[in-house]
Motif scaffolding. Sequence first.
Motif, PDB file in Angstrom:
ATOM      1  N   GLU A   1      76.386  35.057  40.623  1.00 52.87           N
ATOM      2  CA  GLU A   1      75.431  34.619  39.602  1.00 52.87           C
ATOM      3  C   GLU A   1      74.009  35.034  39.995  1.00 52.87           C
ATOM      4  N   GLU A   2      73.681  34.851  41.283  1.00 57.25           N
ATOM      5  CA  GLU A   2      72.326  35.207  41.745  1.00 57.25           C
ATOM      6  C   GLU A   2      72.064  36.700  41.593  1.00 57.25           C
ATOM      7  N   ILE A   3      73.069  37.513  41.940  1.00 61.22           N
ATOM      8  CA  ILE A   3      72.904  38.970  41.835  1.00 61.22           C
ATOM      9  C   ILE A   3      72.748  39.361  40.363  1.00 61.22           C
ATOM     10  N   SER A   4      73.572  38.764  39.511  1.00 60.59           N
ATOM     11  CA  SER A   4      73.521  39.091  38.094  1.00 60.59           C
ATOM     12  C   SER A   4      72.142  38.734  37.509  1.00 60.59           C
ATOM     13  N   THR A   5      71.613  37.569  37.885  1.00 62.26           N
ATOM     14  CA  THR A   5      70.290  37.151  37.415  1.00 62.26           C
ATOM     15  C   THR A   5      69.224  38.141  37.884  1.00 62.26           C
ATOM     16  N   ALA A   6      69.294  38.521  39.161  1.00 65.14           N
ATOM     17  CA  ALA A   6      68.303  39.452  39.726  1.00 65.14           C
ATOM     18  C   ALA A   6      68.383  40.817  39.029  1.00 65.14           C
ATOM     19  N   VAL A   7      69.595  41.297  38.796  1.00 63.35           N
ATOM     20  CA  VAL A   7      69.773  42.619  38.176  1.00 63.35           C
ATOM     21  C   VAL A   7      69.262  42.605  36.730  1.00 63.35           C
ATOM     22  N   LYS A   8      69.552  41.520  36.005  1.00 61.40           N
ATOM     23  CA  LYS A   8      69.074  41.415  34.610  1.00 61.40           C
ATOM     24  C   LYS A   8      67.549  41.408  34.568  1.00 61.40           C
ATOM     25  N   LYS A   9      66.940  40.704  35.534  1.00 66.06           N
ATOM     26  CA  LYS A   9      65.481  40.641  35.609  1.00 66.06           C
ATOM     27  C   LYS A   9      64.903  42.031  35.892  1.00 66.06           C
ATOM     28  N   TYR A  10      65.557  42.753  36.815  1.00 62.63           N
ATOM     29  CA  TYR A  10      65.128  44.112  37.155  1.00 62.63           C
ATOM     30  C   TYR A  10      65.213  45.029  35.928  1.00 62.63           C
ATOM     31  N   ILE A  11      66.341  44.969  35.221  1.00 63.29           N
ATOM     32  CA  ILE A  11      66.528  45.811  34.023  1.00 63.29           C
ATOM     33  C   ILE A  11      65.410  45.518  33.024  1.00 63.29           C
TER      34      ILE A  11
END
Length: 271
Positions: free
Chosen positions: A246-256
């Motif tokens: 979940e943390e990685i997914s949140t970080a990646v979405k923020k980056y995108i």
Amino acid sequence: MSTEKEIKRVTTKTLAFLKKKGIKISVLTAYDFITASILDQAGIEIILVGDSLGNVFQGNETTLPVTMDEMIYHTKAVTKGVNRAMVVVDMPFMSYQLSIDEGFRNAGRIMKETSASAVKLEGGVRVADTIKKITEAGIPVMGHIGLTPQSIHQFGSYRERGKDVEEANEILRDAKAVEDAGAFAIVLEKIPASLAKKITGSLTIPTIGIGAGVHCDGQVLVTPDMLGLNVDFHPRFVRHYANLAEEISTAVKKYIDNVKNKEFPSDEESY
Ligand code: KIV
């Protein structure tokens, strides 16, 4: 050696000492340099380069496709990140089943090429002579009995082993055979806690449990499972200590989002 804090490098002697003192042994898997460094610096006693990498790294259904070359490749990365923990390497399927000599040669290859401290192989009575040959050459061996994933097609499922008396007695005989062959420790996978307690009480070498209850001398988990990275896999023996998927997914979405909106990079992040 008086306390755990004073341990410099974890060896088979350290583990025997921890069992004698009743201090539990912590074990986790790693397949890469960065994870191994983090686990080592956090104070884990054993890092297992498990053939579970076939599942969690390679995305296979079973551990069977994993090769010697792959185990060596991952272990070389792991040992570079480790200063204190003992690094134990799984011998992959068909690297020791063909003959005692083949197992011996492959154990030697792992030790020569990886800087690891020990190998692990699955099975009890049927691999005892192989364990004996390898340990007699000065290579520490960790055993692995109960639910042994390399035999999944023989078992037919990943269900708990040793529930009926006959199977429990067979596992007890396996445990004794592994100890008598010279192993320094043994993994007990997915067996009743009462059986693991009996085995732990009857062996002088440490038992390391996975789905085998609290009475084992230590515990092992597959790191991506306990970090909540492997979201589709949650058997009852896995505790999630983090929710990294979940943390990685949140970080990646923020980056995108930042990239799309030209919010990354900033002037400070540019040259
Ligand atoms: O391959 C592995 O990670 C293992 C542990 C589950 C004990 O053998």
